[in-house]
Design an enzyme around this catalytic site. Structure first.
Site, PDB file in Angstrom:
ATOM      1  N   GLY A  11      -0.483  62.895  -4.451  1.00 21.62           N
ATOM      2  CA  GLY A  11       0.173  61.394  -4.614  1.00 21.62           C
ATOM      3  C   GLY A  11       1.041  61.042  -6.018  1.00 21.62           C
ATOM      4  N   ARG A  14       4.186  57.777  -8.003  1.00 22.95           N
ATOM      5  CA  ARG A  14       4.296  56.305  -8.424  1.00 22.95           C
ATOM      6  C   ARG A  14       2.946  55.992  -8.843  1.00 22.95           C
ATOM      7  NH1 ARG A  14       5.689  53.647  -2.869  1.00 22.95           N
ATOM      8  NH2 ARG A  14       3.846  52.922  -2.364  1.00 22.95           N
ATOM      9  N   ARG A  36       4.928  62.653  -0.344  1.00 26.64           N
ATOM     10  CA  ARG A  36       4.897  62.537   1.277  1.00 26.64           C
ATOM     11  C   ARG A  36       5.978  63.464   1.810  1.00 26.64           C
ATOM     12  NH1 ARG A  36       3.112  57.688   4.602  1.00 26.64           N
ATOM     13  NH2 ARG A  36       3.300  56.939   2.183  1.00 26.64           N
ATOM     14  N   ASP A  62       2.479  65.434   4.134  1.00 29.13           N
ATOM     15  CA  ASP A  62       2.015  64.172   4.560  1.00 29.13           C
ATOM     16  C   ASP A  62       0.370  64.665   4.638  1.00 29.13           C
ATOM     17  OD1 ASP A  62       0.427  62.197   5.879  1.00 29.13           O
ATOM     18  OD2 ASP A  62       2.116  62.019   7.531  1.00 29.13           O
ATOM     19  N   SER A 140     -11.995  53.132  -4.228  1.00 35.52           N
ATOM     20  CA  SER A 140     -11.673  51.513  -4.712  1.00 35.52           C
ATOM     21  C   SER A 140     -12.890  50.672  -4.945  1.00 35.52           C
ATOM     22  CB  SER A 140     -10.732  51.245  -3.466  1.00 35.52           C
ATOM     23  OG  SER A 140     -10.535  49.630  -3.554  1.00 35.52           O
ATOM     24  N   TYR A 153      -9.637  49.987   5.441  1.00 37.00           N
ATOM     25  CA  TYR A 153      -9.257  50.422   3.859  1.00 37.00           C
ATOM     26  C   TYR A 153     -10.862  50.515   3.393  1.00 37.00           C
ATOM     27  CZ  TYR A 153      -7.811  50.697  -0.897  1.00 37.00           C
ATOM     28  OH  TYR A 153      -7.249  51.030  -2.206  1.00 37.00           O
ATOM     29  N   SER A 154     -11.769  49.506   3.340  1.00 42.24           N
ATOM     30  CA  SER A 154     -12.914  49.584   2.780  1.00 42.24           C
ATOM     31  C   SER A 154     -13.980  50.751   3.324  1.00 42.24           C
ATOM     32  CB  SER A 154     -13.965  48.381   2.806  1.00 42.24           C
ATOM     33  OG  SER A 154     -13.063  47.223   2.482  1.00 42.24           O
ATOM     34  N   LYS A 157     -12.445  54.159   2.048  1.00 42.09           N
ATOM     35  CA  LYS A 157     -12.800  54.241   0.676  1.00 42.09           C
ATOM     36  C   LYS A 157     -14.305  54.625   0.236  1.00 42.09           C
ATOM     37  CE  LYS A 157      -8.843  54.093  -1.167  1.00 42.09           C
ATOM     38  NZ  LYS A 157      -8.096  55.328  -2.014  1.00 42.09           N
ATOM     39  N   ILE A 186      -4.918  46.646  -9.807  1.00 44.30           N
ATOM     40  CA  ILE A 186      -4.125  47.330 -10.621  1.00 44.30           C
ATOM     41  C   ILE A 186      -2.781  47.047 -10.237  1.00 44.30           C
ATOM     42  CG2 ILE A 186      -3.651  49.590 -11.649  1.00 44.30           C
ATOM     43  CD1 ILE A 186      -6.464  49.069 -11.869  1.00 44.30           C
TER      44      ILE A 186
HETATM   45  P1  NAI Z   1       0.990  53.346  -4.504  1.00 46.53           P
HETATM   46  O1  NAI Z   1       1.332  52.984  -3.114  1.00 46.53           O
HETATM   47  O2  NAI Z   1       1.786  52.943  -5.480  1.00 46.53           O
HETATM   48  O3  NAI Z   1       1.036  55.282  -4.465  1.00 46.53           O
HETATM   49  C1  NAI Z   1       0.247  55.900  -3.391  1.00 46.53           C
HETATM   50  C2  NAI Z   1       0.700  57.200  -3.700  1.00 46.53           C
HETATM   51  O4  NAI Z   1       0.235  57.780  -2.478  1.00 46.53           O
HETATM   52  C3  NAI Z   1       2.131  57.484  -3.598  1.00 46.53           C
HETATM   53  O5  NAI Z   1       2.502  58.528  -4.375  1.00 46.53           O
HETATM   54  C4  NAI Z   1       2.447  57.920  -2.061  1.00 46.53           C
HETATM   55  O6  NAI Z   1       3.587  58.728  -1.980  1.00 46.53           O
HETATM   56  C5  NAI Z   1       1.019  58.682  -1.744  1.00 46.53           C
HETATM   57  N1  NAI Z   1       0.787  58.595  -0.298  1.00 46.53           N
HETATM   58  C6  NAI Z   1       0.437  57.640   0.312  1.00 46.53           C
HETATM   59  N2  NAI Z   1       0.135  57.896   1.623  1.00 46.53           N
HETATM   60  C7  NAI Z   1       0.906  59.530   1.779  1.00 46.53           C
HETATM   61  C8  NAI Z   1       0.590  60.325   2.719  1.00 46.53           C
HETATM   62  N3  NAI Z   1       0.226  60.163   4.043  1.00 46.53           N
HETATM   63  N4  NAI Z   1       1.022  61.713   2.321  1.00 46.53           N
HETATM   64  C9  NAI Z   1       1.284  61.802   1.146  1.00 46.53           C
HETATM   65  N5  NAI Z   1       1.155  60.972   0.152  1.00 46.53           N
HETATM   66  C10 NAI Z   1       0.960  59.699   0.556  1.00 46.53           C
HETATM   67  O7  NAI Z   1      -0.536  53.161  -4.674  1.00 46.53           O
HETATM   68  P2  NAI Z   1      -1.615  53.229  -6.252  1.00 46.53           P
HETATM   69  O8  NAI Z   1      -1.790  51.595  -6.273  1.00 46.53           O
HETATM   70  O9  NAI Z   1      -0.853  53.620  -7.250  1.00 46.53           O
HETATM   71  O10 NAI Z   1      -2.677  53.490  -5.579  1.00 46.53           O
HETATM   72  C11 NAI Z   1      -3.188  54.978  -5.815  1.00 46.53           C
HETATM   73  C12 NAI Z   1      -4.568  55.199  -5.162  1.00 46.53           C
HETATM   74  O11 NAI Z   1      -5.214  54.145  -5.741  1.00 46.53           O
HETATM   75  C13 NAI Z   1      -4.927  54.976  -3.765  1.00 46.53           C
HETATM   76  O12 NAI Z   1      -5.465  55.855  -3.364  1.00 46.53           O
HETATM   77  C14 NAI Z   1      -5.419  53.460  -3.580  1.00 46.53           C
HETATM   78  O13 NAI Z   1      -6.087  53.180  -2.331  1.00 46.53           O
HETATM   79  C15 NAI Z   1      -6.129  53.381  -4.867  1.00 46.53           C
HETATM   80  N6  NAI Z   1      -6.432  52.203  -5.496  1.00 46.53           N
HETATM   81  C16 NAI Z   1      -5.608  51.223  -5.611  1.00 46.53           C
HETATM   82  C17 NAI Z   1      -5.588  50.031  -6.247  1.00 46.53           C
HETATM   83  C18 NAI Z   1      -4.750  49.014  -6.835  1.00 46.53           C
HETATM   84  O14 NAI Z   1      -5.138  47.954  -7.043  1.00 46.53           O
HETATM   85  N7  NAI Z   1      -3.386  49.528  -6.917  1.00 46.53           N
HETATM   86  C19 NAI Z   1      -7.089  49.586  -6.493  1.00 46.53           C
HETATM   87  C20 NAI Z   1      -7.841  50.528  -5.695  1.00 46.53           C
HETATM   88  C21 NAI Z   1      -7.755  51.532  -5.362  1.00 46.53           C
END
Ligand code: NAI
Length: 243
Positions: A11, A14, A36, A62, A140, A153-154, A157, A186
């Protein structure tokens, strides 16, 4: 044979994953980033990583699709394995539990928790054979404290934290270290729809975190300075939850 190490970022297009890819490239790792479906989205990141003098490869699958994940990862790494895996991809689909559909529950659990099995299991055998490696899981704060509106989600994680602790004990004597990072709020695409200004008042540091600050913890867990740390959970949350 090159002594440059490789980091696999699950992932990486971004947000936090992209920043981890950049930071680990700056630390000297070649990067394999996954998305994905659309590896063209990596062209800008690839340019930046190459400007650090590091290699970049893209894989598209995926993470909820077990066969696709196994085919892509085994196809790319063959008999080898990455030195570092950052299991970062994840989704949320929030709803009050009473109104949550079975589809919302399944989608989030199958992606966030199922994806851990689908992405780590194909690699673990070769990592064990090589007797070296780091696995870093982005969980998380919601998995530590529980968040209303995020029962799915909780749960997904929190499950990752259990997996990290159990796997850490299984593979420690094979010199594989397994740890988790638990971000608080974040600023990324994932939190775009949230009222972060209101949430800031609840955070002791009175601000949200940046993807770069999460990547800093990942860099530490991927590097030599964390060589005696395994099975641990590193919060990056501005003091929102102090365990
Ligand atoms: P985001 O939505 O910006 O990025 C998520 C990434 O996961 C993307 O690159 C997306 O392509 C990939 N992804 C999602 N579903 C997928 C799938 N089925 N197959 C392949 N790739 C997939 O999210 P962000 O904020 O960068 O989050 C990254 C991680 O950090 C996540 O696991 C999120 O749960 C965790 N997180 C984020 C927080 C926040 O406040 N942004 C807080 C706590 C945890």
């Amino acid at each position: 044979m090159s002594d440059v190490k490789t980091a696999l970022i699950i992932g990486a297009t971004r947000g936090i994953g992209r920043e981890c890819a950049l930071r680990l490239a700056q630390d000297g790792f070649d990067i394999v980033g996954t998305c994905r479906s659309n590896p063209e989205r990596f062209s800008e990141l690839e340019t930046v990583i190459k400007s650090c003098g590091r290699k970049f490869d893209a894989l598209a699958f995926d993470i909820a699709d077990r066969k696709a994940a196994e085919d892509a990862l085994c196809g790319f790494f063959g008999d080898g394995a990455p030195d570092v895996v950052v299991y970062n991809a994840g989704i949320r689909d929030d709803e009050i539990f009473a109104f949550m559909t079975p589809e919302q529950w399944d989608k989030v659990l199958n992606t966030n928790t199922g994806g851990f099995f689908n992405c780590i299991h194909p690699l673990i055998g070769n990592m064990i054979s090589r007797k070296n490696g780091r696995i870093i899981v982005i969980s998380s704060i919601s998995g530590q404290t529980g968040q209303p509106g995020q029962v799915n989600y909780s749960a997904s994680k929190a499950a990752l934290l259990g997996a990290v602790k159990a796997l850490a004990k299984e593979v420690a004597r094979k010199k594989i270290l397994v740890n988790a990072v638990t971000p608080g709020f974040i600023a990324t695409d994932m939190t775009e729809s949230m009222d972060l200004d209101q949430i800031k008042n609840l955070i002791p540091m009175r601000r949200t975190g940046t993807p770069r600050e999460v990547a800093g913890a990942v860099s530490f867990l991927a590097g030599e300075d964390s060589s005696y740390i395994t099975g641990q959970v590193i919060p990056v949350n501005g003091g929102l939850f102090i365990g």
